[in-house]
Scaffold this motif. Sequence first.
Motif, short mmCIF file in Angstrom:
data_model
loop_
_atom_site.label_atom_id
_atom_site.label_comp_id
_atom_site.label_asym_id
_atom_site.label_seq_id
_atom_site.Cartn_x
_atom_site.Cartn_y
_atom_site.Cartn_z
N SER A 19 0.83 -1.20 0.00
CA SER A 19 0.00 0.00 0.00
C SER A 19 0.86 1.25 0.00
O SER A 19 2.04 1.20 0.32
CB SER A 19 -0.90 0.01 1.24
N ALA A 20 0.23 2.35 -0.36
CA ALA A 20 0.84 3.67 -0.27
C ALA A 20 -0.27 4.68 -0.03
O ALA A 20 -1.33 4.62 -0.66
CB ALA A 20 1.60 4.02 -1.54
N ILE A 21 -0.04 5.59 0.90
CA ILE A 21 -0.99 6.67 1.17
C ILE A 21 -0.21 7.98 1.09
O ILE A 21 0.90 8.08 1.61
CB ILE A 21 -1.71 6.50 2.52
N TYR A 22 -0.77 8.95 0.38
CA TYR A 22 -0.06 10.19 0.13
C TYR A 22 -1.03 11.29 -0.28
O TYR A 22 -2.18 11.03 -0.62
CB TYR A 22 1.00 9.99 -0.96
N VAL A 23 -0.53 12.52 -0.25
CA VAL A 23 -1.28 13.67 -0.75
C VAL A 23 -0.72 13.99 -2.13
O VAL A 23 0.48 14.19 -2.29
CB VAL A 23 -1.16 14.88 0.20
N PHE A 24 -1.60 14.00 -3.12
CA PHE A 24 -1.20 14.25 -4.50
C PHE A 24 -1.51 15.70 -4.85
O PHE A 24 -2.65 16.14 -4.76
CB PHE A 24 -1.94 13.30 -5.44
N HIS A 25 -0.47 16.44 -5.23
CA HIS A 25 -0.62 17.85 -5.60
C HIS A 25 -0.62 17.97 -7.12
O HIS A 25 0.32 17.55 -7.78
CB HIS A 25 0.54 18.68 -5.03
N ALA A 26 -1.69 18.55 -7.65
CA ALA A 26 -1.80 18.81 -9.08
C ALA A 26 -2.19 20.27 -9.27
O ALA A 26 -2.57 20.95 -8.31
CB ALA A 26 -2.85 17.89 -9.71
N ASN A 27 -2.10 20.75 -10.49
CA ASN A 27 -2.49 22.14 -10.78
C ASN A 27 -3.95 22.39 -10.41
O ASN A 27 -4.32 23.49 -10.02
CB ASN A 27 -2.27 22.46 -12.25
N SER A 28 -4.78 21.35 -10.51
CA SER A 28 -6.21 21.49 -10.24
C SER A 28 -6.55 21.40 -8.75
O SER A 28 -7.70 21.62 -8.38
CB SER A 28 -6.98 20.43 -11.01
N GLY A 29 -5.58 21.04 -7.89
CA GLY A 29 -5.84 20.95 -6.46
C GLY A 29 -5.15 19.74 -5.85
O GLY A 29 -4.31 19.10 -6.47
N CYS A 30 -5.53 19.43 -4.62
CA CYS A 30 -4.91 18.32 -3.89
C CYS A 30 -5.92 17.22 -3.63
O CYS A 30 -7.11 17.47 -3.41
CB CYS A 30 -4.38 18.80 -2.54
N THR A 31 -5.41 15.99 -3.65
CA THR A 31 -6.23 14.85 -3.30
C THR A 31 -5.47 13.95 -2.34
O THR A 31 -4.24 13.86 -2.40
CB THR A 31 -6.63 14.01 -4.54
N LEU A 32 -6.21 13.30 -1.46
CA LEU A 32 -5.67 12.25 -0.62
C LEU A 32 -5.84 10.97 -1.42
O LEU A 32 -6.92 10.71 -1.96
CB LEU A 32 -6.46 12.16 0.70
N GLN A 33 -4.77 10.18 -1.53
CA GLN A 33 -4.84 8.96 -2.33
C GLN A 33 -4.31 7.78 -1.53
O GLN A 33 -3.32 7.89 -0.81
CB GLN A 33 -4.04 9.11 -3.62
N LEU A 34 -5.00 6.66 -1.68
CA LEU A 34 -4.59 5.40 -1.09
C LEU A 34 -4.55 4.37 -2.19
O LEU A 34 -5.56 4.12 -2.85
CB LEU A 34 -5.59 4.96 0.00
N ASP A 35 -3.38 3.82 -2.45
CA ASP A 35 -3.22 2.75 -3.43
C ASP A 35 -2.97 1.47 -2.68
O ASP A 35 -2.12 1.43 -1.78
CB ASP A 35 -2.01 3.03 -4.34
N ILE A 36 -3.69 0.41 -3.05
CA ILE A 36 -3.48 -0.88 -2.39
C ILE A 36 -3.51 -2.02 -3.41
O ILE A 36 -4.29 -2.00 -4.36
CB ILE A 36 -4.50 -1.15 -1.26
N ILE A 37 -2.63 -2.98 -3.18
CA ILE A 37 -2.62 -4.22 -3.95
C ILE A 37 -3.44 -5.23 -3.15
O ILE A 37 -3.15 -5.48 -1.98
CB ILE A 37 -1.19 -4.76 -4.16
N VAL A 38 -4.46 -5.78 -3.79
CA VAL A 38 -5.38 -6.71 -3.13
C VAL A 38 -5.61 -7.92 -4.03
O VAL A 38 -5.07 -7.99 -5.13
CB VAL A 38 -6.73 -6.02 -2.81
N SER A 39 -6.44 -8.84 -3.59
CA SER A 39 -6.77 -9.99 -4.42
C SER A 39 -7.86 -9.62 -5.42
O SER A 39 -8.55 -8.60 -5.27
CB SER A 39 -7.24 -11.16 -3.55
N GLU A 40 -8.04 -10.48 -6.41
CA GLU A 40 -9.10 -10.27 -7.40
C GLU A 40 -10.49 -10.34 -6.75
O GLU A 40 -11.41 -9.65 -7.18
CB GLU A 40 -8.98 -11.32 -8.51
N ILE A 41 -10.61 -11.13 -5.71
CA ILE A 41 -11.88 -11.25 -4.98
C ILE A 41 -12.21 -9.93 -4.28
O ILE A 41 -13.34 -9.46 -4.29
CB ILE A 41 -11.83 -12.43 -3.99
N THR A 42 -11.19 -9.30 -3.68
CA THR A 42 -11.39 -8.02 -3.01
C THR A 42 -11.76 -6.94 -4.02
O THR A 42 -12.62 -6.08 -3.74
CB THR A 42 -10.12 -7.62 -2.23
N ILE A 43 -11.16 -6.96 -5.20
CA ILE A 43 -11.51 -6.00 -6.26
C ILE A 43 -13.01 -6.08 -6.54
O ILE A 43 -13.70 -5.05 -6.57
CB ILE A 43 -10.72 -6.28 -7.56
N LYS A 44 -13.51 -7.29 -6.76
CA LYS A 44 -14.94 -7.45 -7.08
C LYS A 44 -15.83 -6.98 -5.94
O LYS A 44 -16.88 -6.40 -6.16
CB LYS A 44 -15.24 -8.92 -7.39
#
Length: 162
Positions: A19-44
């Motif tokens: 996983s990774a959690i971070y604040v993403f800064h773009a010209n349009s503003g800021c977002t809180l983002q959480l990226d996680i690697i999970v199983s295919e079952i969790t995706i569904k």
Amino acid sequence: MAKIKSIQIDGENIFYFNSAIYVFHANSGCTLQLDIIVSEITIKKYTDRESHIIEAELENGSLVTSFMTVNILPGRIPHLNFVSEVEDADEFRELPAVHENDLDFPDIEQGITLEDIRKVEMPYEKIALKLTLPIDQAEWLQQKTKKELNAIFKEMIEGRMK
């Protein structure tokens, strides 16, 4: 990167591979983002709705809670991306900041394979076969239970894959 100790989606603890959690800064503003690697079952399970309540407990003891929208990121392994608009980036000072032109974007897929994920949680798919067989073979198949047929096909396919 801030290390995540545990993640809950809609109050339920989930198993994740990285996983990774971070604040993403773009010209349009800021977002809180959480990226996680999970199983295919969790995706569904978590793509049935657009938004979820996310709670990420960091290893330093702090808790990040947010109402976030979910995206499935294309790639070779199951990857969920949760995003939430941020009014004040200073509210998340303990999290790393990533800017849209950074080359140092978190790569959470590194070192993880689909085979590793499927060793932990193998998804099952229902399939339907249409066969043309002699009547005696068709009758023999019809007499078998679903469990017996699954075992026959599994054994046959595993024998061919070796």
